[in-house]
Design an enzyme around this catalytic site. Structure first.
Site, PDB file in Angstrom:
ATOM      1  N   ARG A  82       0.840  -1.209   0.000  1.00  0.00           N
ATOM      2  CA  ARG A  82       0.000   0.000   0.000  1.00  0.00           C
ATOM      3  C   ARG A  82       0.875   1.260   0.000  1.00  0.00           C
ATOM      4  O   ARG A  82       0.546   2.257  -0.639  1.00  0.00           O
ATOM      5  CB  ARG A  82      -0.931  -0.031   1.224  1.00  0.00           C
ATOM      6  CG  ARG A  82      -2.033   1.007   1.155  1.00  0.00           C
ATOM      7  CD  ARG A  82      -3.061   0.786   2.242  1.00  0.00           C
ATOM      8  NE  ARG A  82      -2.510   0.981   3.566  1.00  0.00           N
ATOM      9  CZ  ARG A  82      -3.165   0.679   4.699  1.00  0.00           C
ATOM     10  NH1 ARG A  82      -4.376   0.160   4.649  1.00  0.00           N
ATOM     11  NH2 ARG A  82      -2.608   0.892   5.866  1.00  0.00           N
ATOM     12  N   LYS A 184      -2.759   6.340   1.313  1.00  0.00           N
ATOM     13  CA  LYS A 184      -2.564   6.874   2.666  1.00  0.00           C
ATOM     14  C   LYS A 184      -1.663   8.102   2.585  1.00  0.00           C
ATOM     15  O   LYS A 184      -0.464   8.050   2.881  1.00  0.00           O
ATOM     16  CB  LYS A 184      -1.988   5.780   3.576  1.00  0.00           C
ATOM     17  CG  LYS A 184      -2.435   5.910   5.006  1.00  0.00           C
ATOM     18  CD  LYS A 184      -2.282   4.590   5.735  1.00  0.00           C
ATOM     19  CE  LYS A 184      -2.313   4.743   7.234  1.00  0.00           C
ATOM     20  NZ  LYS A 184      -3.519   5.359   7.775  1.00  0.00           N
ATOM     21  N   GLU A 220     -16.252   5.508   4.803  1.00  0.00           N
ATOM     22  CA  GLU A 220     -15.477   5.100   5.974  1.00  0.00           C
ATOM     23  C   GLU A 220     -15.427   6.244   6.965  1.00  0.00           C
ATOM     24  O   GLU A 220     -16.118   7.253   6.788  1.00  0.00           O
ATOM     25  CB  GLU A 220     -14.070   4.646   5.558  1.00  0.00           C
ATOM     26  CG  GLU A 220     -13.242   5.699   4.859  1.00  0.00           C
ATOM     27  CD  GLU A 220     -11.819   5.233   4.562  1.00  0.00           C
ATOM     28  OE1 GLU A 220     -11.283   4.408   5.301  1.00  0.00           O
ATOM     29  OE2 GLU A 220     -11.245   5.730   3.577  1.00  0.00           O
TER      30      GLU A 220
HETATM   31  N1  PLP Z   1      -9.174   4.029   6.676  1.00  0.00           N
HETATM   32  C1  PLP Z   1      -8.401   5.087   6.960  1.00  0.00           C
HETATM   33  C2  PLP Z   1      -8.795   6.406   6.423  1.00  0.00           C
HETATM   34  C3  PLP Z   1      -7.252   4.916   7.751  1.00  0.00           C
HETATM   35  O1  PLP Z   1      -6.473   5.950   8.059  1.00  0.00           O
HETATM   36  C4  PLP Z   1      -6.940   3.636   8.253  1.00  0.00           C
HETATM   37  C5  PLP Z   1      -5.750   3.427   9.053  1.00  0.00           C
HETATM   38  O2  PLP Z   1      -4.749   2.971   8.627  1.00  0.00           O
HETATM   39  C6  PLP Z   1      -7.782   2.575   7.923  1.00  0.00           C
HETATM   40  C7  PLP Z   1      -8.885   2.806   7.135  1.00  0.00           C
HETATM   41  C8  PLP Z   1      -7.487   1.212   8.406  1.00  0.00           C
HETATM   42  O3  PLP Z   1      -6.463   0.606   7.674  1.00  0.00           O
HETATM   43  P1  PLP Z   1      -5.527  -0.481   8.301  1.00  0.00           P
HETATM   44  O4  PLP Z   1      -6.400  -1.564   8.784  1.00  0.00           O
HETATM   45  O5  PLP Z   1      -4.671  -0.917   7.170  1.00  0.00           O
HETATM   46  O6  PLP Z   1      -4.773   0.158   9.396  1.00  0.00           O
HETATM   47  C1  COI Z   2      -3.938   3.524  11.594  1.00  0.00           C
HETATM   48  O1  COI Z   2      -4.872   2.844  12.017  1.00  0.00           O
HETATM   49  O2  COI Z   2      -2.789   3.070  11.541  1.00  0.00           O
HETATM   50  C2  COI Z   2      -4.146   4.875  11.142  1.00  0.00           C
HETATM   51  O3  COI Z   2      -3.321   5.357  10.421  1.00  0.00           O
HETATM   52  C3  COI Z   2      -5.351   5.572  11.601  1.00  0.00           C
HETATM   53  C4  COI Z   2      -5.128   6.872  12.256  1.00  0.00           C
HETATM   54  C5  COI Z   2      -4.203   6.865  13.407  1.00  0.00           C
HETATM   55  C6  COI Z   2      -4.855   7.931  11.264  1.00  0.00           C
END
Ligand code: PLP
Ligand code: COI
Length: 340
Positions: A82, A184, A220
């Site tokens: 990612r 991200k 989301e």
């Molecule tokens: N959606 C957003 C906008 C996020 O910042 C995050 C955090 O990382 C997630 C979803 C969840 O992603 P992950 O499960 O890869 O941490």
């Molecule tokens: C994460 O879950 O790692 C995120 O980046 C979410 C938040 C802290 C921005």
């Protein structure tokens, strides 16, 4: 190795400076070999691209102490992938995926004394990030970049941990149609800052963002994907190309199907049908899976049958299974757990 003297069980989701961080610089078309350093401060030009035009991306990963005292991380290969997609979309050089995973291992190892002990509920949050550092004044990408990784011990993202939260349907968008919602990039979070302050001022814990094109479908929150549980116990998650493909959500869908024997579905979810679900959760590295008890849509309350007191039964099972896999009490699928 002796752990730091920290009140692990009472940590919130904040920044605590740890001993070491990793840095590698891209210059003249190549990454240098990278190294661990002690200094947590960064010096850069007043005109650095990141400061003027927000050319920055990041990742979030956790390191855990398992029941048998090992230190592990969870699916860092997916974060590496990612991070590469984010870099490409932001006109930044890709940090090699194997070096990404290796840098995480190095930083976690160097800060092992900050990995919270098993059973405290805390974890070591790992933050890889990259930004354009050379001076840029005309709007264009940087030509020099820093890739860095730091760590910080954290507790639950939402105060109260497993207690259901209340969210509101936001009138602000976090992403644009055909924009950057699926990567991200720091800019997505900048977009959400006013919305989250406003939500908190109005007494809500988070925002539910709708699709920016039609404003009829659930996307989301500012930092997590949605999972819904139907009344007949099926797991439904919104499909959209402007949400971040959460590693946690993809893992929970696998857990639901293969560990809990539940039917799972990734599809468009209309705001109108949210009232019909039995449970709702927010999933992400920081959020793990946090229960939502109530969604407020412009004064109209949508209360999930699971209520405001405790997590619903299916979200509880999902959470217990996922954290069991992460902490080594439940056998993980191949490749999910990477030992430091
Ligand atoms: N959606 C957003 C906008 C996020 O910042 C995050 C955090 O990382 C997630 C979803 C969840 O992603 P992950 O499960 O890869 O941490
Ligand atoms: C994460 O879950 O790692 C995120 O980046 C979410 C938040 C802290 C921005």
């Amino acid at each position: 190795m002796e752990k730091k003297n920290i009140d692990w069980s009472n940590l919130d989701f904040g920044y605590i400076e740890t001993d070491k961080r990793y840095v590698s610089t891209w210059k003249d078309g190549a990454w240098d070999e990278g190294r661990l350093i002690g200094d947590s401060m960064i010096t850069m030009s007043e005109c650095a691209c990141v400061l003027q035009y927000a050319q920055t991306i990041f990742e979030g990963i956790k390191a855990y102490e398992t029941v048998d005292g090992r230190i592990v991380t969870f699916r860092p290969d997916l974060n590496a992938e990612r991070f590469a997609s984010s870099a490409e979309r932001m006109e930044m050089p890709v940090f090699p995926r194997d070096r990404f995973v290796d840098s995480i291992k190095k930083v976690v190892k160097a800060n092992a004394a900050y990995v919270p002990p098993y059973g405290t509920g805390a974890t070591l949050y790992v933050r890889p990030y990259m930004f354009g550092i050379n001076p840029v004044i005309g709007v264009k990408p940087a030509t020099e970049f820093q890739y860095r990784v730091f760590t910080t011990p954290v507790g639950p993202y939402f105060k109260g941990g497993a207690k259901p939260i209340t969210i509101r349907v936001s009138d602000f968008d976090r992403a644009a149609p055909h924009g950057t919602g699926h990567i991200k990039a720091g800019l997505n979070y900048a977009m959400s800052l006013h919305a989250i302050v406003d939500a908190h001022n109005q007494g809500y814990d988070e925002n539910m963002y709708l699709d920016p094109q039609t404003r009829t479908k659930v996307e989301e929150t500012g930092g997590a994907n949605f999972l819904f549980v139907t009344k007949d116990n099926k797991i439904v998650t919104p499909k959209s190309n402007s949400i971040l493909p959460s590693v946690t959500r993809r893992s929970l869908m696998h857990v639901a199907e293969h560990y809990l024997g539940l039917e799972v579905e990734e599809r468009e979810v209309y705001l109108d049908e949210v009232k019909d679900f039995a449970e709702c959760g927010l999933c992400g590295t920081a959020a793990v899976i946090s229960p939502v008890g109530k969604v407020v849509d412009h004064g109209k309350e949508i209360c999930f049958p699971s209520g405001m007191e405790e997590m619903g039964p299916t979200i509880t099972k999902l959470r217990e299974t996922l954290t069991g896999i992460q902490m080594g009490t439940i056998e993980a699928p191949d490749g999910w757990i990477v030992e430091i």
